[in-house]
Motif scaffolding. Structure first.
Motif, PDB file in Angstrom:
ATOM      1  N   GLY A  10       0.796  -1.232   0.000  1.00  0.00           N
ATOM      2  CA  GLY A  10       0.000   0.000   0.000  1.00  0.00           C
ATOM      3  C   GLY A  10       0.821   1.269   0.000  1.00  0.00           C
ATOM      4  N   THR A  11       2.024   1.229  -0.614  1.00  0.00           N
ATOM      5  CA  THR A  11       2.796   2.480  -0.655  1.00  0.00           C
ATOM      6  C   THR A  11       2.119   3.507  -1.569  1.00  0.00           C
ATOM      7  OG1 THR A  11       4.274   1.750  -2.440  1.00  0.00           O
ATOM      8  CG2 THR A  11       4.983   1.301  -0.178  1.00  0.00           C
ATOM      9  N   ASN A  12       1.443   3.035  -2.608  1.00  0.00           N
ATOM     10  CA  ASN A  12       0.700   3.978  -3.455  1.00  0.00           C
ATOM     11  C   ASN A  12      -0.513   4.535  -2.718  1.00  0.00           C
ATOM     12  OD1 ASN A  12       1.787   4.293  -6.348  1.00  0.00           O
ATOM     13  ND2 ASN A  12       2.083   2.125  -5.886  1.00  0.00           N
ATOM     14  N   ILE A 106      -2.553   1.455 -11.768  1.00  0.00           N
ATOM     15  CA  ILE A 106      -1.164   1.882 -11.940  1.00  0.00           C
ATOM     16  C   ILE A 106      -0.341   0.653 -12.279  1.00  0.00           C
ATOM     17  CG2 ILE A 106      -0.679   1.728  -9.434  1.00  0.00           C
ATOM     18  CD1 ILE A 106       1.197   4.225 -10.017  1.00  0.00           C
ATOM     19  N   PRO A 108       3.677  -0.789 -13.290  1.00  0.00           N
ATOM     20  CA  PRO A 108       5.088  -0.399 -13.204  1.00  0.00           C
ATOM     21  C   PRO A 108       5.883  -0.686 -14.477  1.00  0.00           C
ATOM     22  CG  PRO A 108       4.779  -2.476 -12.084  1.00  0.00           C
ATOM     23  CD  PRO A 108       3.430  -2.085 -12.632  1.00  0.00           C
ATOM     24  N   GLU A 172       5.811   6.421  -9.291  1.00  0.00           N
ATOM     25  CA  GLU A 172       4.402   6.060  -9.030  1.00  0.00           C
ATOM     26  C   GLU A 172       3.781   6.967  -7.979  1.00  0.00           C
ATOM     27  OE1 GLU A 172       4.165   1.308 -10.012  1.00  0.00           O
ATOM     28  OE2 GLU A 172       4.320   1.906  -7.930  1.00  0.00           O
TER      29      GLU A 172
HETATM   30  C1  GRF Z   1       3.005  -1.025  -7.694  1.00  0.00           C
HETATM   31  O1  GRF Z   1       4.294  -1.158  -8.205  1.00  0.00           O
HETATM   32  C2  GRF Z   1       1.995  -0.930  -8.789  1.00  0.00           C
HETATM   33  O2  GRF Z   1       2.508  -0.401  -9.974  1.00  0.00           O
HETATM   34  C3  GRF Z   1       1.606  -2.369  -9.034  1.00  0.00           C
HETATM   35  O3  GRF Z   1       1.642  -2.958  -7.763  1.00  0.00           O
HETATM   36  C4  GRF Z   1       2.569  -2.267  -6.944  1.00  0.00           C
HETATM   37  C5  GRF Z   1       1.853  -1.943  -5.669  1.00  0.00           C
HETATM   38  O4  GRF Z   1       2.698  -1.453  -4.689  1.00  0.00           O
HETATM   39  N1  GRF Z   1       0.321  -2.443  -9.681  1.00  0.00           N
HETATM   40  P1  GRF Z   1       2.121  -0.836  -3.350  1.00  0.00           P
HETATM   41  O5  GRF Z   1       1.235  -1.906  -2.699  1.00  0.00           O
HETATM   42  O6  GRF Z   1       1.355   0.393  -3.697  1.00  0.00           O
HETATM   43  O7  GRF Z   1       3.316  -0.556  -2.513  1.00  0.00           O
END
Ligand code: GRF
Length: 213
Positions: A10-12, A106, A108, A172
Motif C-alpha cells: 500500500g505504498t501507493n 497503476i 510499473p 508512481e
Molecule cells: C506497484 O508497483 C503498482 O505499480 C503495481 O503494484 C505495486 C503496488 O505497490 N500495480 P504498493 O502496494 O502500492 O506498494
C-alpha cells in the motif's frame, strides 16, 4: 469519493493519503478494500482514519459473488472513482461495467510493454533500456485501457531489480495522485483509446457553478 483496492504494502495508497492531506489532491478516500487480511495497506488506511475492509474471496462460492460484495461496499461509500493500487486480482467485465471509465490502475512499466504481475522484472530481463510507469483506465482486458499518464525512466547499466523497483515507486507515488487530481478537476476526457488532458484554464463549468447567486 475514491475507493482504493489493494493487496499488499500500500505504498501507493499512502502516497494518495499524503497527497490528500497536503492538499495536492482534492478528493476523499471513502474506503480501502483488500482481498488479503494481512495487507499492510489495511493498517495504513486504519491509521489514517479511513474505513478499511477485508473482503475474503475464499468466503464466496464464485468470483462474481466476491466482486458483488466489493461493488456493494464501494457503492455504500458513494465511491465515484475506483483506484487499483497493487490489487492482485483480475476484475471481470461485470465489475468493470459497474464503474464505467471510473476505474484507474497503476502499472510499473510503459504499457503496452511488459503487462502482467512483474512489469519491473520483465523489463530488466528483456534488457530494455527504458521503462516507466503507466496510469490507465481499466477496461475489460488486462493492463489495456486508455492511458492517462505515463512517465519513462532510463534503466542503468547493471541495475538490480530492487534498485529499479525503488525508482519506479518514486515515480508512481508522484504520478498516481497527479492523475487522480486531474480527474477530480474534470480535466480528463476519454475518446476511444485516447485520453486528452485539458489545461487548467480550459475546463468548462456550467453557468450555475460559475455565477453563484
Ligand atoms: C506497484 O508497483 C503498482 O505499480 C503495481 O503494484 C505495486 C503496488 O505497490 N500495480 P504498493 O502496494 O502500492 O506498494
Amino acid at each position: 469519493m475514491i475507493g482504493v483496492l489493494c493487496s499488499g504494502q500500500g505504498t501507493n495508497l499512502q502516497a494518495i493519503i499524503d497527497a490528500i492531506a497536503a492538499g495536492r489532491v482534492n478528493a476523499r478516500i471513502g474506503v480501502v478494500i483488500s482481498d488479503r487480511s494481512d495487507a499492510f495497506a489495511l493498517t495504513r488506511a486504519t491509521a489514517a482514519g479511513i474505513p478499511a475492509c477485508w473482503i475474503d474471496p475464499k468466503s464466496f462460492p464464485i468470483r462474481g459473488a466476491f466482486e458483488q460484495a466489493m461493488i456493494q461496499t464501494l457503492r455504500a461509500r458513494r465511491v465515484q472513482l475506483v483506484c487499483l493500487a497493487g490489487f492482485m486480482r483480475l476484475l471481470s467485465p461485470v465489475f468493470v461495467r459497474a464503474f464505467p471509465r471510473r476505474i484507474l490502475n497503476i502499472h510499473p512499466a510503459l504499457l503496452p510493454a511488459f503487462p502482467g504481475a512483474h512489469g519491473v522484472r520483465d523489463a530488466l530481463t528483456w534488457g530494455a533500456k527504458v521503462t516507466g510507469v503507466t496510469i490507465h483506465f481499466v477496461d475489460e482486458q488486462v493492463d489495456h485501457g486508455p492511458i492517462v499518464l505515463q512517465e519513462a525512466l532510463a534503466i542503468q547499466s547493471g541495475e538490480r531489480e530492487a534498485e529499479l523497483v525503488k525508482r519506479v515507486h518514486a515515480i508512481e507515488h508522484r504520478l498516481y495522485p497527479e492523475a487522480i487530481q486531474l480527474i477530480a478537476e474534470g480535466r480528463v476526457r476519454v475518446d476511444g483509446r485516447r485520453v486528452t488532458i485539458r489545461s487548467a484554464g480550459s475546463v468548462h463549468r456550467p453557468p450555475s457553478t460559475v455565477h453563484k447567486k
